[in-house]
Write a protein that holds these residues in place. Structure first.
Motif, mmCIF file in Angstrom:
data_model
loop_
_atom_site.group_PDB
_atom_site.id
_atom_site.type_symbol
_atom_site.label_atom_id
_atom_site.label_comp_id
_atom_site.label_asym_id
_atom_site.label_seq_id
_atom_site.Cartn_x
_atom_site.Cartn_y
_atom_site.Cartn_z
ATOM 1 N N GLU A 66 0.826 -1.213 0.000
ATOM 2 C CA GLU A 66 0.000 0.000 0.000
ATOM 3 C C GLU A 66 0.862 1.265 0.000
ATOM 4 O O GLU A 66 0.540 2.238 -0.686
ATOM 5 N N SER A 67 1.932 1.273 0.757
ATOM 6 C CA SER A 67 2.810 2.452 0.776
ATOM 7 C C SER A 67 3.441 2.683 -0.589
ATOM 8 O O SER A 67 3.472 3.817 -1.084
ATOM 9 N N THR B 102 0.887 4.099 -2.952
ATOM 10 C CA THR B 102 0.683 5.537 -2.715
ATOM 11 C C THR B 102 1.808 6.343 -3.342
ATOM 12 O O THR B 102 1.557 7.360 -4.004
ATOM 13 N N ASP C 178 -0.185 8.330 -6.086
ATOM 14 C CA ASP C 178 -0.834 9.469 -5.433
ATOM 15 C C ASP C 178 -0.068 10.754 -5.743
ATOM 16 O O ASP C 178 1.151 10.805 -5.624
ATOM 17 N N ARG D 229 0.757 12.955 1.421
ATOM 18 C CA ARG D 229 0.473 11.515 1.509
ATOM 19 C C ARG D 229 1.666 10.695 1.029
ATOM 20 O O ARG D 229 1.994 9.655 1.610
ATOM 21 N N VAL D 230 2.330 11.155 -0.023
ATOM 22 C CA VAL D 230 3.508 10.447 -0.534
ATOM 23 C C VAL D 230 4.635 10.481 0.499
ATOM 24 O O VAL D 230 5.282 9.461 0.760
ATOM 25 N N ALA E 247 3.788 8.080 3.200
ATOM 26 C CA ALA E 247 3.973 6.706 2.731
ATOM 27 C C ALA E 247 5.452 6.336 2.710
ATOM 28 O O ALA E 247 5.835 5.217 3.078
#
Length: 184
Positions: free
Chosen positions: A116-117, A120, A124, A129-130, A133
């Motif tokens: 998931e990281s 992102t 993303d 958010r990046v 992550a």
């Protein structure tokens, strides 16, 4: 290598998208266990293919396994858990309850924090958010790197569900985040 009784599973269709780490996770398990299956390419990003997938499952996600009796198995870990019970080949989840729990824990770390990281970071556009992550990924990979310092696989000498979970994301997205500092 612990081999189990021959498979009671005759065949299955695996609906997959080859660039999905979750689909790759299942494919690794299928090939490791030599499970006969028919791969069916479906790209959920294409409106027509997504409509076809929605007819198969309201989740509209791949991977999706459909057994020869029509039973549908969504989600990568669920599919692999099913294979442990119904397919032969090497065990991907140890029989020992404590080792099985640890394997499942590492599987969740792989899916929820590594895959998931990296997803992102790759998809993303929001800088905060990046950055978050990347920080989360560095934390989990530092722990994983230390964990792997004296063992060939996540759970030790045996290749398991935990390895199926971590390997695809790290291989697929190795250009997205500096991984070289994690030598193990």
């Amino acid at each position: 290598e612990s081999l189990r009784a021959p498979s009671s599973l005759r065949t299955m269709k695996l609906y997959y998208y080859p660039l999905s780490p979750y689909c790759q996770k299942v494919q690794i398990a299928l090939y490791e266990k030599a499970v006969p299956h028919t791969p069916v390419f479906l790209y959920p990003g294409d409106p027509e293919q997504r409509a076809q997938l929605q007819k198969l499952t309201p989740l509209t996600k791949v991977p999706l396994a459909i057994l020869d009796n029509g039973w549908k198995l969504p989600e990568s870990t669920t599919i692999i858990e099913y294979l442990e019970t119904h397919a032969g080949g090497p065990r991907l989840i140890p029989e020992d309850p404590d080792l099985a729990r640890q394997t499942r824990f590492h599987d969740r770390l792989g899916d929820l924090y590594v895959t998931e990281s990296l997803g992102t970071i790759v998809r993303d556009g929001d800088a905060r958010r990046v950055a978050s992550a990347r920080e989360r990924l560095d934390t989990i990979l530092t722990g994983l790197n230390n964990h792997l310092a004296n063992r060939p696989w996540v759970m030790g000498e045996a290749f398991t569900l935990a390895d199926c979970s971590v390997i695809p994301a790290l291989l697929q997205h190795r250009e997205a985040h500096p991984l070289a500092k994690f030598e193990h």
